[in-house]
Design a protein around this motif. Structure first.
Motif, mmCIF file in Angstrom:
data_model
loop_
_atom_site.group_PDB
_atom_site.id
_atom_site.type_symbol
_atom_site.label_atom_id
_atom_site.label_comp_id
_atom_site.label_asym_id
_atom_site.label_seq_id
_atom_site.Cartn_x
_atom_site.Cartn_y
_atom_site.Cartn_z
ATOM 1 N N ASN A 282 0.865 -1.177 0.000
ATOM 2 C CA ASN A 282 0.000 0.000 0.000
ATOM 3 C C ASN A 282 0.906 1.232 0.000
ATOM 4 O OD1 ASN A 282 -1.509 2.271 0.871
ATOM 5 N ND2 ASN A 282 -3.060 0.901 1.700
ATOM 6 N N VAL A 283 0.923 1.948 -1.108
ATOM 7 C CA VAL A 283 1.810 3.095 -1.278
ATOM 8 C C VAL A 283 1.499 4.219 -0.293
ATOM 9 C CG1 VAL A 283 2.584 4.874 -2.901
ATOM 10 C CG2 VAL A 283 2.155 2.570 -3.721
ATOM 11 N N GLU A 284 0.183 4.522 -0.100
ATOM 12 C CA GLU A 284 -0.186 5.629 0.785
ATOM 13 C C GLU A 284 0.230 5.386 2.230
ATOM 14 O OE1 GLU A 284 -3.510 4.576 -0.882
ATOM 15 O OE2 GLU A 284 -2.901 5.720 -2.636
ATOM 16 N N GLU A 285 0.065 4.132 2.696
ATOM 17 C CA GLU A 285 0.362 3.824 4.098
ATOM 18 C C GLU A 285 1.747 3.204 4.298
ATOM 19 O OE1 GLU A 285 -2.753 1.531 5.850
ATOM 20 O OE2 GLU A 285 -4.309 2.829 5.043
ATOM 21 N N SER A 286 2.432 2.900 3.192
ATOM 22 C CA SER A 286 3.743 2.234 3.234
ATOM 23 C C SER A 286 3.684 0.953 4.065
ATOM 24 C CB SER A 286 4.812 3.169 3.802
ATOM 25 O OG SER A 286 4.975 4.281 2.975
ATOM 26 N N THR A 287 2.657 0.131 3.780
ATOM 27 C CA THR A 287 2.501 -1.121 4.504
ATOM 28 C C THR A 287 2.449 -2.290 3.531
ATOM 29 O OG1 THR A 287 0.094 -0.923 4.474
ATOM 30 C CG2 THR A 287 1.240 -0.066 6.420
ATOM 31 N N VAL A 288 2.799 -3.453 4.048
ATOM 32 C CA VAL A 288 2.745 -4.688 3.289
ATOM 33 C C VAL A 288 1.694 -5.568 3.941
ATOM 34 C CG1 VAL A 288 4.057 -6.744 2.621
ATOM 35 C CG2 VAL A 288 5.181 -4.522 2.640
ATOM 36 N N SER A 289 0.893 -6.267 3.134
ATOM 37 C CA SER A 289 -0.118 -7.160 3.691
ATOM 38 C C SER A 289 -0.247 -8.405 2.830
ATOM 39 C CB SER A 289 -1.460 -6.449 3.798
ATOM 40 O OG SER A 289 -1.923 -6.094 2.518
#
Length: 188
Positions: free
Chosen positions: A13-20
């Motif tokens: 997720n680019v906006e949140e800089s998270t991986v899921s």
């Protein structure tokens, strides 16, 4: 991680800089790999604790929910950060880690008049109740439940399910003792 993202096993997720983990099948494989792992004993134990917490919440076992959250709060939070809002959020995030199989987990969910500490929204096809959790310190569990109602947290979830559990978890700053209250709420 980059390779797993490119292969599609993880999403970024680019906006949140998270991986899921992108879907249920991959999440299930990941959890099973960790559960059966001989080299990740602590992580495997944490997932089993999370499984117990999710089931205790669904079964409205207030004593066990308080006990597990207290255990996680003590074991994962340093003494200088014990009463820190971010640390409390982390306790819930870790505690409800295994909920990803059946729920979409949203921290600080914007609701009627405030933000719910944690909301667990059942995934499509799940027969589970939605859950709204409010975590407080130096308050009663009734005060936590009252905040959920006063701030109209259930309103935002009424379109997802008619079954909702209101969960208030509190602890005493001095004794570090945790308490829990779980009530069923029927959407109108």
């Amino acid at each position: 991680m980059t390779l797993f993202i490119h292969l599609g096993y993880l999403t970024y997720n680019v906006e949140e800089s998270t991986v899921s983990l992108p879907n249920k099948e991959i999440r299930m494989e990941f959890v099973e790999a960790l559960r059966g792992s001989k080299t990740h004993k602590e992580l495997s134990a944490l997932i089993k604790t999370s499984d117990r917490l999710v089931e205790a919440t669904m079964n409205k076992d207030e004593r066990l929910v308080a006990e597990i959250i207290e255990q996680l709060h003590t074991s994962t939070t340093g003494p200088n950060f014990y009463n820190n809002e971010q640390a409390l959020r982390s306790v819930l995030k870790i505690g409800y880690l295994s909920a990803i199989d059946d729920f979409v987990s949203i921290q600080e969910l914007p609701t009627g008049k405030g933000y719910a500490d944690l909301a667990l929204i059942p995934r499509r096809g799940s027969r589970r109740s939605a859950v709204v959790i409010e975590l407080k310190w130096n308050h009663t569990v009734d005060a936590a439940i009252e905040q959920i109602r006063r701030q109209q947290y259930p309103e935002v979830l009424k379109h997802f399910t008619s079954n909702l559990l209101l969960v208030g978890v509190t602890y005493d700053e001095k004794t570090k003792e945790h308490s829990c209250k779980i009530l069923e709420h029927q959407a109108k």
